[in-house]
Design an enzyme around this catalytic site. Sequence first.
Site, mmCIF file in Angstrom:
data_model
loop_
_atom_site.group_PDB
_atom_site.id
_atom_site.type_symbol
_atom_site.label_atom_id
_atom_site.label_comp_id
_atom_site.label_asym_id
_atom_site.label_seq_id
_atom_site.Cartn_x
_atom_site.Cartn_y
_atom_site.Cartn_z
ATOM 1 N N GLN A 27 0.815 -1.216 0.000
ATOM 2 C CA GLN A 27 0.000 0.000 0.000
ATOM 3 C C GLN A 27 0.847 1.265 0.000
ATOM 4 O O GLN A 27 0.406 2.321 -0.461
ATOM 5 C CB GLN A 27 -0.919 -0.020 1.236
ATOM 6 C CG GLN A 27 -1.994 1.057 1.224
ATOM 7 C CD GLN A 27 -2.931 0.907 2.414
ATOM 8 O OE1 GLN A 27 -2.993 -0.121 3.037
ATOM 9 N NE2 GLN A 27 -3.661 1.957 2.705
ATOM 10 N N TYR A 54 3.514 -11.227 4.470
ATOM 11 C CA TYR A 54 3.071 -9.866 4.199
ATOM 12 C C TYR A 54 3.611 -9.391 2.848
ATOM 13 O O TYR A 54 4.814 -9.444 2.587
ATOM 14 C CB TYR A 54 3.534 -8.902 5.284
ATOM 15 C CG TYR A 54 2.911 -9.113 6.649
ATOM 16 C CD1 TYR A 54 1.805 -9.929 6.833
ATOM 17 C CD2 TYR A 54 3.439 -8.472 7.773
ATOM 18 C CE1 TYR A 54 1.242 -10.114 8.088
ATOM 19 C CE2 TYR A 54 2.881 -8.649 9.030
ATOM 20 C CZ TYR A 54 1.786 -9.472 9.184
ATOM 21 O OH TYR A 54 1.236 -9.650 10.434
ATOM 22 N N SER A 151 0.407 -16.621 17.267
ATOM 23 C CA SER A 151 -0.531 -15.562 16.885
ATOM 24 C C SER A 151 -1.909 -16.172 16.654
ATOM 25 O O SER A 151 -2.045 -17.136 15.893
ATOM 26 C CB SER A 151 -0.055 -14.865 15.614
ATOM 27 O OG SER A 151 -0.994 -13.881 15.188
ATOM 28 N N GLN A 176 -0.049 -13.146 19.633
ATOM 29 C CA GLN A 176 -0.376 -11.920 18.910
ATOM 30 C C GLN A 176 -1.808 -12.014 18.387
ATOM 31 O O GLN A 176 -2.072 -12.573 17.331
ATOM 32 C CB GLN A 176 0.601 -11.693 17.754
ATOM 33 C CG GLN A 176 0.393 -10.340 17.086
ATOM 34 C CD GLN A 176 1.429 -10.048 16.022
ATOM 35 O OE1 GLN A 176 1.087 -9.709 14.891
ATOM 36 N NE2 GLN A 176 2.695 -10.182 16.364
ATOM 37 N N SER A 205 -4.158 -4.549 15.334
ATOM 38 C CA SER A 205 -5.391 -3.811 15.067
ATOM 39 C C SER A 205 -5.989 -3.180 16.323
ATOM 40 O O SER A 205 -7.202 -3.252 16.548
ATOM 41 C CB SER A 205 -6.436 -4.703 14.390
ATOM 42 O OG SER A 205 -7.444 -3.922 13.794
ATOM 43 N N PRO A 206 -5.172 -2.525 17.166
ATOM 44 C CA PRO A 206 -5.744 -1.850 18.340
ATOM 45 C C PRO A 206 -6.650 -0.688 17.960
ATOM 46 O O PRO A 206 -7.441 -0.224 18.792
ATOM 47 C CB PRO A 206 -4.502 -1.366 19.098
ATOM 48 C CG PRO A 206 -3.452 -1.213 18.038
ATOM 49 C CD PRO A 206 -3.719 -2.340 17.071
ATOM 50 N N LYS A 215 -12.450 8.470 11.911
ATOM 51 C CA LYS A 215 -12.489 9.061 10.565
ATOM 52 C C LYS A 215 -13.622 8.504 9.699
ATOM 53 O O LYS A 215 -13.966 9.112 8.682
ATOM 54 C CB LYS A 215 -11.157 8.868 9.856
ATOM 55 C CG LYS A 215 -10.775 7.422 9.567
ATOM 56 C CD LYS A 215 -9.378 7.361 8.963
ATOM 57 C CE LYS A 215 -8.890 5.933 8.778
ATOM 58 N NZ LYS A 215 -7.497 5.888 8.265
ATOM 59 N N ARG A 227 -8.075 3.285 4.421
ATOM 60 C CA ARG A 227 -7.964 1.836 4.255
ATOM 61 C C ARG A 227 -9.256 1.231 3.713
ATOM 62 O O ARG A 227 -9.238 0.356 2.864
ATOM 63 C CB ARG A 227 -7.587 1.185 5.593
ATOM 64 C CG ARG A 227 -7.442 -0.322 5.518
ATOM 65 C CD ARG A 227 -6.797 -0.864 6.775
ATOM 66 N NE ARG A 227 -5.426 -0.390 6.893
ATOM 67 C CZ ARG A 227 -4.637 -0.644 7.940
ATOM 68 N NH1 ARG A 227 -5.103 -1.348 8.952
ATOM 69 N NH2 ARG A 227 -3.411 -0.183 7.980
#
Length: 337
Positions: A27, A54, A151, A176, A205-206, A215, A227
């Site tokens: 991105q 990723y 995770s 995680q 993702s807190p 937003k 996003r």
Amino acid sequence: MEFRRLGRSGLNVSQIAFGNWLTHGSQVEEDAAVACVHAALDVGITTFDTADVYAGTAAESVLGRALAGQRREGLEIATKVYWPTGPGPNDGGLSRKHVIESCHASLRRLQTDYVDLYQAHRYDPTVPLEETMTAFADLVRSGKALYIGVSEWNAEQIAAGAALARQLGVQLISNQPQYSMLWRVIEPEVVPTSEQEGLSQIVWSPLAQGVLTGKYLPGEQPPAGSRASHSGVGFQVEGFLADEVLTRVQQLRPIADDLGLTMAQLALAWVLQNPNVAAAIIGASRPQQVHDNVKAAGVRLDDEVMARVDDALGDVVERDPEKVFLPADRKARGTAA
């Protein structure tokens, strides 16, 4: 910056960690990604989280280049293994072959001799847990990983993994999971089990995919460039975009204003009130986001503020420990027959 110990280990991590899940290699252009990493270093962030999968392995390479020349002993670099990184039948999962080969590939991309934390990105019900944990233990003994974590494992899986790690003479020190004001599924079972087994949470993702920044407004289209408007990653945030959720989130704004915080800082500070949370992972596409978000480290929220947050969000909070974020995770969370 403030630091916390990770599980029952001696490893300190920065309360705010920098992650590059949806940014580096996809991105965000590399120059911007490097600028964000350098901003993180400038404000005292020492913990950097990535994963082999990723951006199709590109994110690790970007992070490796961004951290090149830094004092390695002053960093905590974490990466993960599980999701497929190639077309072959052994290019995914937690078999010994994939775990060892993936670690070697990650080290090459990250331009380092070792990672501080190597994590099983999901549970693999198709591979004996003994095989997976033995492979992780061998990486620790060889010095290629200093500590191991997981995770999005459920409480039962964490307990079994921690017991095996102890038998193998190593420590399982972290999980995680996704965790935020809106997504609290780890609280009933995962957190108590982790406390008992000596693990901390490093939460992703807190900000609930940016929804807790305020937003996104009910009844309106996502802002351009956000996003949720991005064709490649918008699906990640869809579950939080219901008008009822967005309306409730806007009720957090006066709470943040009263504290002199942004809504993002309030959301980050909220997850850090949980004593089992060692660090909250932030992402960034601009250095200013790093500078703003890091101010949440060390913020103390009293009981009255925590109660106001609960009242504001009401019943839009997800607490069911059986819930997972994506359909693919439901398969990974299953137990082997």
